[in-house]
Design an enzyme around this catalytic site. Sequence first.
Site, PDB file in Angstrom:
ATOM      1  N   ARG A  37     -44.906 -41.075 143.819  1.00 37.25           N
ATOM      2  CA  ARG A  37     -44.607 -39.919 142.967  1.00 37.25           C
ATOM      3  C   ARG A  37     -44.195 -38.731 143.835  1.00 37.25           C
ATOM      4  O   ARG A  37     -43.234 -38.040 143.541  1.00 37.25           O
ATOM      5  CB  ARG A  37     -45.830 -39.521 142.128  1.00 37.25           C
ATOM      6  CG  ARG A  37     -46.475 -40.651 141.389  1.00 37.25           C
ATOM      7  CD  ARG A  37     -45.869 -40.967 140.032  1.00 37.25           C
ATOM      8  NE  ARG A  37     -46.680 -41.975 139.374  1.00 37.25           N
ATOM      9  CZ  ARG A  37     -46.544 -43.288 139.564  1.00 37.25           C
ATOM     10  NH1 ARG A  37     -45.614 -43.755 140.374  1.00 37.25           N
ATOM     11  NH2 ARG A  37     -47.327 -44.144 138.949  1.00 37.25           N
ATOM     12  N   GLU A  63     -58.808 -52.524 130.036  1.00 38.98           N
ATOM     13  CA  GLU A  63     -57.335 -52.453 130.095  1.00 38.98           C
ATOM     14  C   GLU A  63     -56.713 -53.800 130.469  1.00 38.98           C
ATOM     15  O   GLU A  63     -56.587 -54.121 131.645  1.00 38.98           O
ATOM     16  CB  GLU A  63     -56.877 -51.376 131.096  1.00 38.98           C
ATOM     17  CG  GLU A  63     -55.354 -51.305 131.214  1.00 38.98           C
ATOM     18  CD  GLU A  63     -54.836 -50.210 132.154  1.00 38.98           C
ATOM     19  OE1 GLU A  63     -53.605 -49.999 132.185  1.00 38.98           O
ATOM     20  OE2 GLU A  63     -55.643 -49.584 132.868  1.00 38.98           O
ATOM     21  N   LYS A  80     -57.656 -50.105 126.247  1.00 37.30           N
ATOM     22  CA  LYS A  80     -56.399 -49.509 126.724  1.00 37.30           C
ATOM     23  C   LYS A  80     -55.345 -50.612 126.824  1.00 37.30           C
ATOM     24  O   LYS A  80     -55.176 -51.238 127.873  1.00 37.30           O
ATOM     25  CB  LYS A  80     -56.607 -48.819 128.079  1.00 37.30           C
ATOM     26  CG  LYS A  80     -55.311 -48.223 128.648  1.00 37.30           C
ATOM     27  CD  LYS A  80     -55.538 -47.278 129.812  1.00 37.30           C
ATOM     28  CE  LYS A  80     -54.204 -46.807 130.394  1.00 37.30           C
ATOM     29  NZ  LYS A  80     -54.342 -45.685 131.338  1.00 37.30           N
ATOM     30  N   SER A  90     -48.744 -46.091 128.661  1.00 38.09           N
ATOM     31  CA  SER A  90     -47.342 -45.796 128.328  1.00 38.09           C
ATOM     32  C   SER A  90     -46.382 -46.837 128.892  1.00 38.09           C
ATOM     33  O   SER A  90     -45.236 -46.923 128.452  1.00 38.09           O
ATOM     34  CB  SER A  90     -46.958 -44.390 128.787  1.00 38.09           C
ATOM     35  OG  SER A  90     -47.333 -44.172 130.127  1.00 38.09           O
ATOM     36  N   GLY A  91     -46.841 -47.629 129.874  1.00 38.67           N
ATOM     37  CA  GLY A  91     -46.066 -48.785 130.325  1.00 38.67           C
ATOM     38  C   GLY A  91     -44.635 -48.494 130.721  1.00 38.67           C
ATOM     39  O   GLY A  91     -43.737 -49.265 130.417  1.00 38.67           O
ATOM     40  N   GLY A  92     -44.423 -47.360 131.402  1.00 37.34           N
ATOM     41  CA  GLY A  92     -43.073 -47.077 131.883  1.00 37.34           C
ATOM     42  C   GLY A  92     -42.113 -46.580 130.822  1.00 37.34           C
ATOM     43  O   GLY A  92     -40.920 -46.449 131.072  1.00 37.34           O
ATOM     44  N   SER A 107     -53.500 -42.840 126.604  1.00 35.52           N
ATOM     45  CA  SER A 107     -54.084 -42.732 127.937  1.00 35.52           C
ATOM     46  C   SER A 107     -52.899 -42.833 128.879  1.00 35.52           C
ATOM     47  O   SER A 107     -52.583 -43.906 129.394  1.00 35.52           O
ATOM     48  CB  SER A 107     -55.098 -43.848 128.191  1.00 35.52           C
ATOM     49  OG  SER A 107     -55.578 -43.771 129.521  1.00 35.52           O
ATOM     50  N   ARG A 149     -47.810 -41.386 133.831  1.00 37.46           N
ATOM     51  CA  ARG A 149     -46.455 -40.865 134.016  1.00 37.46           C
ATOM     52  C   ARG A 149     -45.911 -40.172 132.776  1.00 37.46           C
ATOM     53  O   ARG A 149     -45.183 -39.191 132.880  1.00 37.46           O
ATOM     54  CB  ARG A 149     -45.520 -42.000 134.459  1.00 37.46           C
ATOM     55  CG  ARG A 149     -45.769 -42.447 135.889  1.00 37.46           C
ATOM     56  CD  ARG A 149     -45.115 -43.796 136.199  1.00 37.46           C
ATOM     57  NE  ARG A 149     -45.760 -44.899 135.506  1.00 37.46           N
ATOM     58  CZ  ARG A 149     -45.224 -46.114 135.355  1.00 37.46           C
ATOM     59  NH1 ARG A 149     -44.030 -46.368 135.848  1.00 37.46           N
ATOM     60  NH2 ARG A 149     -45.884 -47.067 134.730  1.00 37.46           N
TER      61      ARG A 149
END
Length: 364
Positions: free
Chosen positions: A43, A188, A230, A272-274, A301, A304
């Site tokens: 990041r 998760e 999650k 959010s998985g990208g 949750s 990014r």
Amino acid sequence: MPHPYPALTPEQKKELADIAHRIVAPGKGILAADESTGSIAKRLQSIGTENTEENRRFYRQLLLTADDRVNPCIGGVILFHETLYQKADDGRPFPQVIKSKGGVVGIKVDKGVVPLAGTNGETTTQGLDGLSERCAQYKKDGADFAKWRCVLKIGEHTPSSLAIMENANVLARYASICQQNGIVPIVEPEILPDGDHDLKRCQYVTEKVLAAVYKALSDHHVYLEGTLLKPNMVTPGHACTQKFSNEEIAMATVTALRRTVPPAVPGVTFLSGGQSEEEASINLNAINKCPLLKPWALTFSYGRALQASALKAWGGKKENLKAAQEEYIKRALANSLACQGKYTPSGQSGAAASESLFISNHAY
């Protein structure tokens, strides 16, 4: 059938259930700020900033000290080990900062994915050794919930029944250990968005994985009222050429959850998985507007998808602090509305709102 040996006292159960409900109170979700040192490096690199402990601290502080507009939006914050022990400029430990804003402190406790021999590149997650002692210490240091990520891939022959079973069992063992130490486990089981599979295939795999996870949690006597899930949203693979509407994604997601997740679970906090920031908010909103009975809180949750525009606006420069915080607040407010089914896409969006955040074979 053996008689149950009570795993938790009524007092322990009440504490766990109360924590879980605080995290997913109406309008609230989770900020996932638990990137490992290696992940945060990527990041920071993307904005030309060096991966030093101070830069990591400053960036996390930027998020955690955003003004009180975020308080009704953020029920919990997941931290990485290092961050749990860092302090804000005013000397307050980060957990204290989070609690002062009404948030619950969370900690990532897994030690990353490792190959599962005898499978086609599938993985399990390590970190059970010494977990009980770590949880006891984290509880003393102010954490009240934890996160453990398992990863499954959709392919021609994956996920295999071995990978599904092994990951479900490791999640159940982790959850049981957390609860013994007064920590609410976030379970998760992420099904990666890599691949060219369509929506139906993702839904089918998600149902099989979640069914296995809840069977394992039952086998391990995990108290469901004191857990959170999650999961991934049910979406087509990134390389799928067929397009699906937000409503179709929402319907597939809610249907999969209704078939597998017991109503005893207080909340589902989607990863959010990208997805882009905007996409993650729109899909969460559609899920909450889906015209099916939904007995759990359905919230976020996001890592990014809450941070991308803020990171870009900051650019590693102290003078951009306020601008970066504004971007973060904007996304927090958007997702707070989305988890109540009240979000209307503004069109005007942040520095990175519509950029895809997809990373192939994403490992934290």
